[in-house]
Structures are given as structure tokens and as C-alpha cells.
Design an enzyme around this catalytic site. Structure first.
Site, PDB file in Angstrom:
ATOM      1  N   ASP A   1      13.334 -16.151 -17.767  1.00 24.55           N
ATOM      2  CA  ASP A   1      14.230 -16.719 -18.822  1.00 24.55           C
ATOM      3  C   ASP A   1      15.117 -17.770 -18.618  1.00 24.55           C
ATOM      4  OD1 ASP A   1      16.097 -16.455 -20.861  1.00 24.55           O
ATOM      5  OD2 ASP A   1      16.286 -14.407 -21.144  1.00 24.55           O
ATOM      6  N   THR A   2      16.244 -17.758 -18.135  1.00 26.92           N
ATOM      7  CA  THR A   2      17.141 -18.930 -17.726  1.00 26.92           C
ATOM      8  C   THR A   2      16.592 -19.464 -16.488  1.00 26.92           C
ATOM      9  OG1 THR A   2      18.793 -17.570 -16.539  1.00 26.92           O
ATOM     10  CG2 THR A   2      19.217 -17.608 -18.737  1.00 26.92           C
ATOM     11  N   GLY A   3      16.124 -18.514 -15.521  1.00 24.99           N
ATOM     12  CA  GLY A   3      15.708 -19.105 -14.379  1.00 24.99           C
ATOM     13  C   GLY A   3      16.307 -18.599 -13.101  1.00 24.99           C
TER      14      GLY A   3
ATOM     15  N   ASP B   1      12.016  -3.888 -20.295  1.00 21.31           N
ATOM     16  CA  ASP B   1      12.771  -2.749 -20.953  1.00 21.31           C
ATOM     17  C   ASP B   1      14.048  -3.300 -21.916  1.00 21.31           C
ATOM     18  OD1 ASP B   1      14.303  -3.900 -18.822  1.00 21.31           O
ATOM     19  OD2 ASP B   1      15.667  -2.362 -19.282  1.00 21.31           O
TER      20      ASP B   1
ATOM     21  N   THR C   1      17.365 -15.707 -11.798  1.00 19.83           N
ATOM     22  CA  THR C   1      16.953 -14.683 -11.110  1.00 19.83           C
ATOM     23  C   THR C   1      15.766 -15.268 -10.199  1.00 19.83           C
ATOM     24  OG1 THR C   1      17.329 -13.063 -12.927  1.00 19.83           O
ATOM     25  CG2 THR C   1      15.760 -12.302 -10.837  1.00 19.83           C
TER      26      THR C   1
ATOM     27  N   GLU D   1       6.824 -12.056 -11.104  1.00 16.23           N
ATOM     28  CA  GLU D   1       7.881 -11.846 -11.901  1.00 16.23           C
ATOM     29  C   GLU D   1       7.292 -11.258 -13.231  1.00 16.23           C
ATOM     30  OE1 GLU D   1      10.877 -11.253 -12.494  1.00 16.23           O
ATOM     31  OE2 GLU D   1      12.171 -12.551 -11.435  1.00 16.23           O
ATOM     32  N   ASP D   2       8.136 -10.584 -13.980  1.00 13.72           N
ATOM     33  CA  ASP D   2       7.614  -9.940 -15.339  1.00 13.72           C
ATOM     34  C   ASP D   2       7.869 -11.356 -16.391  1.00 13.72           C
ATOM     35  OD1 ASP D   2      10.393  -9.829 -15.000  1.00 13.72           O
ATOM     36  OD2 ASP D   2      10.659  -8.005 -15.926  1.00 13.72           O
ATOM     37  N   ILE D   3       8.967 -11.732 -16.190  1.00 18.70           N
ATOM     38  CA  ILE D   3       9.588 -12.858 -17.320  1.00 18.70           C
ATOM     39  C   ILE D   3      10.550 -13.746 -16.672  1.00 18.70           C
ATOM     40  CG2 ILE D   3      11.101 -11.296 -18.500  1.00 18.70           C
ATOM     41  CD1 ILE D   3      10.486 -12.515 -21.042  1.00 18.70           C
TER      42      ILE D   3
ATOM     43  N   LYS E   1       9.729 -17.607 -20.645  1.00 13.63           N
ATOM     44  CA  LYS E   1      10.613 -18.265 -21.855  1.00 13.63           C
ATOM     45  C   LYS E   1      11.149 -19.617 -21.625  1.00 13.63           C
ATOM     46  CE  LYS E   1      12.960 -14.092 -23.448  1.00 13.63           C
ATOM     47  NZ  LYS E   1      14.298 -13.425 -23.429  1.00 13.63           N
TER      48      LYS E   1
HETATM   49  P1  IMP Z   1      16.496 -15.082 -15.757  1.00 13.83           P
HETATM   50  O1  IMP Z   1      17.376 -14.747 -14.681  1.00 13.83           O
HETATM   51  O2  IMP Z   1      17.452 -15.234 -17.271  1.00 13.83           O
HETATM   52  O3  IMP Z   1      15.433 -15.837 -15.819  1.00 13.83           O
HETATM   53  O4  IMP Z   1      16.022 -13.429 -16.167  1.00 13.83           O
HETATM   54  C1  IMP Z   1      15.126 -13.030 -15.678  1.00 13.83           C
HETATM   55  C2  IMP Z   1      15.290 -11.282 -15.857  1.00 13.83           C
HETATM   56  O5  IMP Z   1      16.028 -11.001 -16.914  1.00 13.83           O
HETATM   57  C3  IMP Z   1      13.729 -10.783 -15.736  1.00 13.83           C
HETATM   58  O6  IMP Z   1      13.274 -10.661 -14.662  1.00 13.83           O
HETATM   59  C4  IMP Z   1      13.861  -9.699 -16.771  1.00 13.83           C
HETATM   60  O7  IMP Z   1      14.341  -8.298 -16.171  1.00 13.83           O
HETATM   61  C5  IMP Z   1      15.216  -9.886 -17.503  1.00 13.83           C
HETATM   62  N1  IMP Z   1      14.662 -10.360 -19.156  1.00 13.83           N
HETATM   63  C6  IMP Z   1      14.778 -11.680 -19.616  1.00 13.83           C
HETATM   64  N2  IMP Z   1      14.364 -11.915 -20.748  1.00 13.83           N
HETATM   65  C7  IMP Z   1      14.002 -10.631 -21.073  1.00 13.83           C
HETATM   66  C8  IMP Z   1      13.241  -9.938 -22.330  1.00 13.83           C
HETATM   67  O8  IMP Z   1      13.137 -10.763 -23.396  1.00 13.83           O
HETATM   68  N3  IMP Z   1      13.116  -8.689 -22.202  1.00 13.83           N
HETATM   69  C9  IMP Z   1      13.393  -7.893 -21.155  1.00 13.83           C
HETATM   70  N4  IMP Z   1      13.922  -8.225 -20.025  1.00 13.83           N
HETATM   71  C10 IMP Z   1      14.078  -9.646 -20.010  1.00 13.83           C
END
Ligand code: IMP
Length: 174
Positions: A100-102, A156, A104, A96-98, A128
Site C-alpha cells: 500500500d504505502t510501501g 482482513d 511495511t 507480501e499480500d499487498i 496499490k
Molecule cells: P503499507 O505499509 O501501507 O504498504 O501496508 C501494508 C500492509 O497493510 C499489508 O501487508 C496489509 O496487511 C495491510 N493492508 C494495506 N492495504 C490493505 C487492504 O486493502 N486490505 C487489507 N489489508 C491491507
């Protein structure tokens, strides 16, 4: 281009990706691993990590989307899938790149688990942790980041900035 503050330089990323590749190799060296690159964000990370990984490796791609601008739409869509035969009874690592909330990652984790891999681990370049909404944590983390919207090295902002060789923050977001 807008002003960008560098958070992790190209050299620092390179060093850390090397360390991650070595840690993974230490664990899996005598077994094949299927690396799953999540498009589009993890593509730079996956390419660099795989070039440094010394064991037997395959690569698969998944495409999921949930973000528009700097906000998650909350709805996760799978735009590219993987066939079960490439996962079942294999050692699998999601790249994974990042996180965040988890949300994805939880979605991806469930999707892959249903295909019955032999083992499944998660390796993310950025975490994060402070933003987590669901109970899932990656097994390997490149760097932890604060609650900032980061760009570059695959990440992006509305499809821009992915080609930066470093990871940074748009100055207006600081
Ligand atoms: P989650 O489902 O909130 O954990 O989000 C995960 C996805 O959101 C990552 O795979 C990114 O594509 C996108 N994302 C979350 N935070 C960032 C950020 O700071 N910059 C760019 N993309 C982000």
C-alpha cells in the site's frame, strides 16, 4: 456477513499464482530459494505459490503489524523475527499480500538486507501503486488494485474475512 463485491475470483487468483510460481522458477530453478511469508496476510498466497513452485524452496515467517481497521497506525512492529543464518548468502524472496504505502515493505526490505542475503526480491499478490508514499516497488506483482480496502484470501478487516477464497471489497467501501 456484509455484502462483498468480488474483485478477483478463486479461479483468477489460482491462474495468476501459477504464473508467478512459473516466472520465479524460470529465474531460480537451479538454486535454492528462501521464501519469507509475511504473517498473517500472505499466508494463503505463500501456501498456494509454494505448492506450485517446482524448485528447491525453504519457508520462513515474519510477522509485522501496522493496520487497525482500514487505517495504518503508521508504526510498524516486528512481532516475529528470523535468524541471520537462514538468510545470509541465500536467495531470498519476500512474499507480501499487498503493498500500500510501501512503509511495511521498506521496513522488511531493510531488515532482510542487513542480514546480507545473496539476492533479494519482492513478490506481492496485490499492489496499490497509487497509494505509495516511499520509494520501493515489488519485483513481481499479481494484480494492481485501485485505492480500495480489499479483503479475503488472507487479507482482513479487523481480523475478519481472511478465509474467503476470493478477493473482494466490502460494498460500503465502494
Ligand atoms: P503499507 O505499509 O501501507 O504498504 O501496508 C501494508 C500492509 O497493510 C499489508 O501487508 C496489509 O496487511 C495491510 N493492508 C494495506 N492495504 C490493505 C487492504 O486493502 N486490505 C487489507 N489489508 C491491507
Amino acid at each position: 456477513m456484509e455484502k462483498i463485491e468480488v474483485l478477483f475470483s478463486e479461479e483468477k487468483i489460482n491462474e495468476r499464482v501459477n504464473e508467478l510460481a512459473n516466472s520465479l522458477y524460470k529465474k531460480y530453478h537451479d538454486e535454492e530459494v528462501v521464501f519469507i511469508c509475511t504473517l498473517k496476510g500472505a499466508v494463503f498466497f505463500a501456501c498456494d505459490l509454494l505448492k506450485k513452485y517446482q524448485g528447491d524452496a525453504r519457508i520462513e515467517f515474519l510477522r509485522v503489524s501496522s493496520y487497525k481497521g482500514t487505517k495504518s497506525t503508521g508504526k510498524i512492529e516486528l512481532n516475529l523475527s528470523i535468524s541471520k543464518e537462514n538468510i545470509q548468502n541465500h536467495n531470498v524472496i519476500i512474499l507480501e499480500d499487498i503493498v500500500d504505502t510501501g512503509n511495511t515493505l521498506l521496513f522488511l526490505n531493510n531488515y532482510i538486507t542487513e542480514m546480507k542475503p545473496k539476492t533479494l526480491e519482492i513478490c506481492t499478490l496485490l499492489d496499490k501503486k497509487c497509494k505509495r508514499e516511499v520509494a520501493i516497488d515489488p519485483d513481481y506483482v499479481g494484480f494492481e488494485v485501485d485505492d480500495l480496502f480489499v479483503i479475503g484470501y488472507g487479507l482482513d478487516y479487523d481480523q475478519k474475512y481472511r478465509n474467503l477464497p476470493y478477493i473482494g471489497v466490502l460494498k460500503k467501501d465502494l
